[in-house]
Design an enzyme around this catalytic site. Sequence first.
Site, short mmCIF file in Angstrom:
data_model
loop_
_atom_site.label_atom_id
_atom_site.label_comp_id
_atom_site.label_asym_id
_atom_site.label_seq_id
_atom_site.Cartn_x
_atom_site.Cartn_y
_atom_site.Cartn_z
N ASN A 1 10.58 -20.54 35.25
CA ASN A 1 11.41 -20.34 36.30
C ASN A 1 13.04 -20.69 36.06
OD1 ASN A 1 12.95 -20.72 38.72
ND2 ASN A 1 11.29 -22.01 39.63
N HIS B 1 11.64 -13.50 43.35
CA HIS B 1 12.17 -14.65 42.04
C HIS B 1 10.87 -15.43 41.40
CE1 HIS B 1 13.27 -18.64 40.98
NE2 HIS B 1 12.73 -19.58 41.89
N CYS C 1 17.59 -21.53 44.06
CA CYS C 1 17.07 -20.13 43.37
C CYS C 1 17.39 -19.04 43.85
CB CYS C 1 15.69 -20.35 43.39
SG CYS C 1 15.00 -22.00 42.14
O1 UT7 Z 1 12.13 -21.96 42.22
C1 UT7 Z 1 11.99 -23.11 43.12
C2 UT7 Z 1 10.97 -23.22 44.06
N1 UT7 Z 1 9.87 -23.80 43.19
C3 UT7 Z 1 8.47 -23.26 43.45
O2 UT7 Z 1 8.29 -22.07 44.21
C4 UT7 Z 1 7.43 -24.13 42.83
C5 UT7 Z 1 6.23 -23.76 43.88
N2 UT7 Z 1 5.09 -24.79 43.51
C6 UT7 Z 1 4.28 -24.50 42.48
O3 UT7 Z 1 4.46 -23.57 41.97
C7 UT7 Z 1 3.05 -25.19 42.59
O4 UT7 Z 1 2.84 -26.14 43.33
C8 UT7 Z 1 2.98 -26.01 41.12
C9 UT7 Z 1 2.83 -25.04 39.97
C10 UT7 Z 1 4.27 -26.60 40.69
C11 UT7 Z 1 1.87 -26.92 41.01
O5 UT7 Z 1 0.82 -26.19 41.26
P1 UT7 Z 1 -0.43 -26.72 42.21
O6 UT7 Z 1 -1.48 -25.59 42.17
O7 UT7 Z 1 0.19 -26.88 43.58
O8 UT7 Z 1 -0.86 -28.03 41.61
P2 UT7 Z 1 -0.83 -29.51 42.15
O9 UT7 Z 1 0.79 -30.03 42.23
O10 UT7 Z 1 -1.56 -29.61 43.67
O11 UT7 Z 1 -1.56 -30.31 41.30
C12 UT7 Z 1 -3.05 -30.15 40.88
C13 UT7 Z 1 -3.49 -31.01 40.01
C14 UT7 Z 1 -3.02 -32.52 40.25
O12 UT7 Z 1 -4.24 -33.37 39.76
P3 UT7 Z 1 -5.35 -33.97 40.95
O13 UT7 Z 1 -4.38 -34.77 41.71
O14 UT7 Z 1 -6.01 -32.85 41.53
O15 UT7 Z 1 -6.27 -34.85 39.89
C15 UT7 Z 1 -1.86 -32.75 39.29
O16 UT7 Z 1 -1.93 -34.07 38.98
O17 UT7 Z 1 -2.95 -30.65 38.68
C16 UT7 Z 1 -2.16 -31.79 38.17
N3 UT7 Z 1 -1.15 -31.20 37.35
C17 UT7 Z 1 -1.17 -31.06 36.18
N4 UT7 Z 1 -2.34 -31.07 35.36
C18 UT7 Z 1 -2.06 -30.38 34.17
C19 UT7 Z 1 -0.14 -31.30 37.84
N5 UT7 Z 1 1.08 -30.81 36.73
C20 UT7 Z 1 0.09 -30.73 35.76
C21 UT7 Z 1 0.34 -30.18 34.55
N6 UT7 Z 1 -0.87 -30.06 33.55
N7 UT7 Z 1 1.41 -29.72 34.07
#
Ligand code: UT7
Length: 331
Positions: A288, A258, A117
Amino acid sequence: MIKTAIKVAITGTGAALPETRLTNQDLEKMVDTTDEWIITRTGIRERRLLEKGRSNLDLAEAAAVMALENAGLKGAELDLILVATVTPDHLFPSTACLLQARLGAHHAAAFDLSAGCSGFIYALSVGYQFILSGACRRVLVVGAEVLSRITDWEDRATCVLFGDGAGAVVLQPVREEDRGLLCFELGADGTGAGLLALPAGGSACPASAETIKNRQHFIRMNGNEVFKFAVRVVPDTLARLMEQGGVSAAQLDYLFLHQANLRIIESARKRLNLPPERVPVHIDRYGNMSSASIPVLLHEEAAAGRLKRGHLLAAVAFGAGLTWGGMLMRW
Ligand code: UT7
């Protein structure tokens, strides 16, 4: 900061977004997710998907044609074409060479650049150096992505995040003293390579029935770790940029970040105490778009007439590699 008599400025911008929209409500029907989760965790409401039969090259071309038109140049006048992308049409030949043919840019050298990115900022710095060195006068820099083609539409953790699009700029030497690119900050940490990757399809792990079965031709990301990296690297890069350029956050007219997650953007904006209108956002509309996110932001602000000559702009990107890159410029 490189002190030089030559000033290099962006003289034209362009963007191309597919017509097809995929909303959070559409995604609710595809995977176990909700509009509310996606908005609160990412800020994304919808994203654009490239239609079947069209490719990265088509988006790159549309953005490039617009940027050339805005710069008042023809393809045949270009010396160099750089395409930043992680989703080229082919592993080779490069999208840049295919674009060179489409634009009739017979005098231009052309190559793709892969820096995740951060690719657009990396490519911008390369184009800048080519002009500074005197090797080139007219450089086209494109960030173009079709992430929908490497997205696992069964993986809710990633499929809600990405979108397709392209942005382009033309770089040229200019006479004005108060205009042009001021400095860059680029970096990489390959120890984090596994945090965001496309596991198969390269020479280390060629395509096979096994790689397809294991869904290894789709993006794999450790979102939490990449998030932590981004929250650290964005303010660090900005601080180094401002130190190098001898400016303070209060002097910034615009900060282009970004568009990976609205929470990352907001945390940087609040830390620098900048009002929302100085930190434009399109993640709600496009998701993104990797290397396309910053050139599309630039084009939208320029096309709306909000960027004024002499405005001080900073841009910072981060992504796969891991990589990061920042630039400071006077519009
Ligand atoms: O451009 C390249 C660089 N990329 C980035 O910068 C991405 C950086 N990361 C992020 O933006 C975030 O980490 C995400 C948006 C990808 C994820 O957000 P998060 O707040 O870190 O969520 P998480 O991965 O910690 O997941 C929290 C919960 C989990 O459930 P449990 O284990 O707490 O029960 C996931 O399974 O949310 C769940 N989850 C979802 N729930 C509903 C993950 N994806 C989804 C979804 N819908 N789409």
